[in-house]
Design a protein around this motif. Structure first.
Motif, PDB file in Angstrom:
ATOM      1  N   UNK A  12      12.715  -0.640   7.381  1.00 20.43           N
ATOM      2  CA  UNK A  12      11.902   0.488   6.917  1.00 20.43           C
ATOM      3  C   UNK A  12      12.531   1.130   5.687  1.00 20.43           C
ATOM      4  N   UNK A  13      13.830   1.376   5.740  1.00 13.43           N
ATOM      5  CA  UNK A  13      14.506   2.014   4.606  1.00 13.43           C
ATOM      6  C   UNK A  13      14.476   1.120   3.373  1.00 13.43           C
ATOM      7  N   UNK A  14      14.618  -0.181   3.557  1.00 12.89           N
ATOM      8  CA  UNK A  14      14.548  -1.113   2.436  1.00 12.89           C
ATOM      9  C   UNK A  14      13.169  -1.081   1.794  1.00 12.89           C
ATOM     10  N   UNK A  15      12.120  -1.151   2.620  1.00 16.49           N
ATOM     11  CA  UNK A  15      10.752  -1.120   2.105  1.00 16.49           C
ATOM     12  C   UNK A  15      10.450   0.206   1.416  1.00 16.49           C
ATOM     13  N   UNK A  16      10.897   1.314   2.006  1.00 14.97           N
ATOM     14  CA  UNK A  16      10.631   2.629   1.420  1.00 14.97           C
ATOM     15  C   UNK A  16      11.401   2.814   0.123  1.00 14.97           C
ATOM     16  N   UNK A  17      12.589   2.245   0.036  1.00 12.73           N
ATOM     17  CA  UNK A  17      13.359   2.317  -1.203  1.00 12.73           C
ATOM     18  C   UNK A  17      12.636   1.566  -2.314  1.00 12.73           C
ATOM     19  N   UNK A  63       4.657   0.628  10.279  1.00 11.14           N
ATOM     20  CA  UNK A  63       3.398   1.338  10.117  1.00 11.14           C
ATOM     21  C   UNK A  63       3.647   2.835   9.971  1.00 11.14           C
ATOM     22  N   UNK A  64       3.092   3.444   8.941  1.00 12.89           N
ATOM     23  CA  UNK A  64       3.234   4.887   8.737  1.00 12.89           C
ATOM     24  C   UNK A  64       2.226   5.580   9.659  1.00 12.89           C
ATOM     25  N   UNK A  65       2.738   6.230  10.687  1.00 16.33           N
ATOM     26  CA  UNK A  65       1.888   6.939  11.642  1.00 16.33           C
ATOM     27  C   UNK A  65       1.468   8.302  11.096  1.00 16.33           C
ATOM     28  N   UNK A  66       2.346   8.910  10.321  1.00 13.38           N
ATOM     29  CA  UNK A  66       2.070  10.198   9.681  1.00 13.38           C
ATOM     30  C   UNK A  66       2.901  10.252   8.415  1.00 13.38           C
ATOM     31  N   UNK A  67       2.283  10.361   7.242  1.00 11.98           N
ATOM     32  CA  UNK A  67       3.053  10.394   6.013  1.00 11.98           C
ATOM     33  C   UNK A  67       3.797  11.712   5.800  1.00 11.98           C
ATOM     34  N   UNK A  68       3.571  12.671   6.686  1.00 15.17           N
ATOM     35  CA  UNK A  68       4.177  13.983   6.501  1.00 15.17           C
ATOM     36  C   UNK A  68       3.419  14.732   5.434  1.00 15.17           C
ATOM     37  N   UNK A  69       3.905  15.894   5.109  1.00 20.98           N
ATOM     38  CA  UNK A  69       3.234  16.660   4.062  1.00 20.98           C
ATOM     39  C   UNK A  69       3.438  18.140   4.220  1.00 20.98           C
TER      40      UNK A  69
END
Length: 73
Positions: A12-17, A63-69
């Motif tokens: 997850x951290x690799x993909x988000x980076x 899977x992003x369940x909630x992107x936050x905000x």
């Protein structure tokens, strides 16, 4: 966390980076694992719990369940 969860967090951290500035993980202060949901919570609260944004929530499979905000405005 076990090996599976740690491997998932690394992925997850690799993909988000690689996602760059559009990543919902940018700007987090802490990462928590919710065993019941099988998801990581990327919390953007600071200064002893003061929050202006809800946390991003990403499942073990990425899977992003909630992107936050923002909580306000």
């Amino acid at each position: 966390m076990g090996r599976e969860e740690i491997a998932a967090l690394i992925a997850i951290l690799t993909a988000e980076n690689e996602a760059g500035s559009s990543s919902p993980v940018r700007g987090v202060w802490s990462i928590h694992f919710d065993k019941k949901r099988g998801a990581f919570t990327f919390d953007k609260c600071e200064n002893d719990g003061y929050c202006e944004e809800r946390p991003s929530v990403i499942a073990l499979d990425g899977t992003v369940l909630d992107p936050g905000g923002p909580l306000f405005g």
